[in-house]
Design a protein around this motif. Structure first.
Motif, PDB file in Angstrom:
ATOM      1  N   ILE A 152      19.011  86.382   5.665  1.00  0.00           N
ATOM      2  CA  ILE A 152      19.220  86.824   4.582  1.00  0.00           C
ATOM      3  C   ILE A 152      18.249  88.363   4.403  1.00  0.00           C
ATOM      4  N   HIS A 158      24.669  91.901   1.818  1.00  0.00           N
ATOM      5  CA  HIS A 158      24.589  91.040   0.567  1.00  0.00           C
ATOM      6  C   HIS A 158      24.341  91.341  -0.706  1.00  0.00           C
ATOM      7  N   HIS A 163      23.367  89.952  -4.950  1.00  0.00           N
ATOM      8  CA  HIS A 163      22.681  90.751  -6.025  1.00  0.00           C
ATOM      9  C   HIS A 163      23.596  91.764  -6.953  1.00  0.00           C
ATOM     10  N   VAL A 280      15.623  88.132  -7.593  1.00  0.00           N
ATOM     11  CA  VAL A 280      15.940  88.504  -6.297  1.00  0.00           C
ATOM     12  C   VAL A 280      15.755  87.007  -5.369  1.00  0.00           C
ATOM     13  N   ASP A 284      18.817  84.828  -3.828  1.00  0.00           N
ATOM     14  CA  ASP A 284      18.988  84.632  -2.347  1.00  0.00           C
ATOM     15  C   ASP A 284      19.052  83.242  -2.217  1.00  0.00           C
TER      16      ASP A 284
HETATM   17 FE   LIG Z   1      18.600  89.230  -1.005  1.00  0.00          FE
END
Ligand SMILES: [Fe+2]
Ligand code: FES
Length: 317
Positions: A152, A158, A163, A280, A284
């Motif tokens: 990731i 992504h 996000h 964050v 994730d």
């Molecule tokens: Fe991320």
């Protein structure tokens, strides 16, 4: 379990995470260890299993005078070499295996008792030069194999999913991708959406934020990714750290550094910077923890060669 990426250096803690004379437990490649730091800044690490009746030493306490850890079950004491301390006497032989550490500044590294395959990277020292340490955020055990957590950080597609609320990204360009061995560098340019009226009401500062961000990411495979961005008030650096706790669980934490154009800004930004970083990591983690088992991808997105490169390093380790 057979260790993941045997011989890799793992950054398992920053000094500030250990505190002073407090047991700190880590799990690395299926084994548990207890670490502690004394008031002189010496750091010790032992296998976490008490050799008497196998209680977890990390649930015990540290004796400051004797530099020992006390087992929570029957209160036997062991020093940093794993020797028993009893009635004023020190055992001749260690009864617990110490974990060998490599200490670089405030960072505690280990090979988990394996022979080193690659050196401890100097990336943090290099990219944090002239910056001050702000704190640690996003310390979390993520349910998900190491590879998913690793990839990731190499995934440049992504941000609009994982996000989406945080960044509101309109466009994402990767003008630079360089690699050499286990090191890689990426320059990423992001254009943000125009803020809505509601966004401005919620956070008027957004008007002063640039529409386009340029960030530089550097990788020291497999342990970390550094992410640096310059903005109007200074510069921020995040060091995203990962290590495999077990086959299915991965530890993540982020070291935050900053350089502010005015020192008064540091306390103001510290909280918001650390909480943004923690968000964050949470986002994730949610993406990783909800994935179904991997299959061959039937769709390719731009810039995925960066992720493919990381997966290759992993598979060919
Ligand atoms: Fe991320
Ligand atoms: S189990 Fe540790 S002292 Fe008994």
């Amino acid at each position: 379990m057979s260790p993941i990426l045997p011989g890799a250096p793992w950054l398992v803690a920053h000094r500030s995470m250990l505190g002073t004379n407090q047991p700190y437990k880590i799990s690395l490649n299926g084994k548990d260890y207890v670490l502690w730091q004394n008031s002189q800044g010496e750091v010790f690490a032992l296998n976490n299993v008490c050799p008497h009746m196998q209680a977890p030493l990390s649930d015990g306490w540290v004796c400051q005078e004797r530099n020992t850890i006390t087992c929570p079950f029957h209160a036997l004491e062991f020093d940093g070499q794993g020797r028993l301390h009893q009635a004023g006497k020190v055992g001749a032989q260690p009864l617990i295996a110490p974990l060998e550490l490599v200490i670089r500044g405030d960072c505690i590294w280990t090979y988990g008792g394996m022979d080193a395959k690659i050196p401890v990277p100097d990336l943090i020292e290099r990219v944090s030069q002239g910056m001050t340490f702000v704190g640690v955020a996003g310390e979390k055990s993520i349910q998900g194999p190491f590879l998913h957590n690793l990839l990731i950080n190499y995934d440049y597609n992504h941000q609009n999913g994982t996000h989406r609320e945080l960044f509101g990204i309109k466009a994402n360009r990767i003008p630079v991708f360089e690699k050499e061995g286990y090191w890689a560098k990426v320059v990423q340019e992001l254009d943000r959406n125009d803020p809505t009226f509601a966004d401005i009401c919620r956070n008027p500062v957004i008007l002063s934020a640039p529409k386009t961000y340029t960030s530089t990411l550097e990788y020291a495979f497999p342990a970390m990714t550094t992410f640096k961005t310059r903005f109007a008030l200074g510069e921020i650096l995040q060091v995203h750290v990962l290590y495999p706790e077990t086959e299915t669980r991965t530890k993540a934490f982020v070291l935050a550094f900053a350089k502010f154009n005015h020192p008064i800004l540091k306390p103001l930004f510290k909280r918001s910077m650390l909480s943004a970083v923690a968000t964050v990591v949470e986002q994730d983690a949610r993406s990783i923890e909800t994935l179904y088992p991997r299959q061959a991808a039937k769709i390719r997105l731009p810039n995925e060669e960066i992720m493919v490169h990381a997966e290759k390093l992993y598979r060919e380790w």
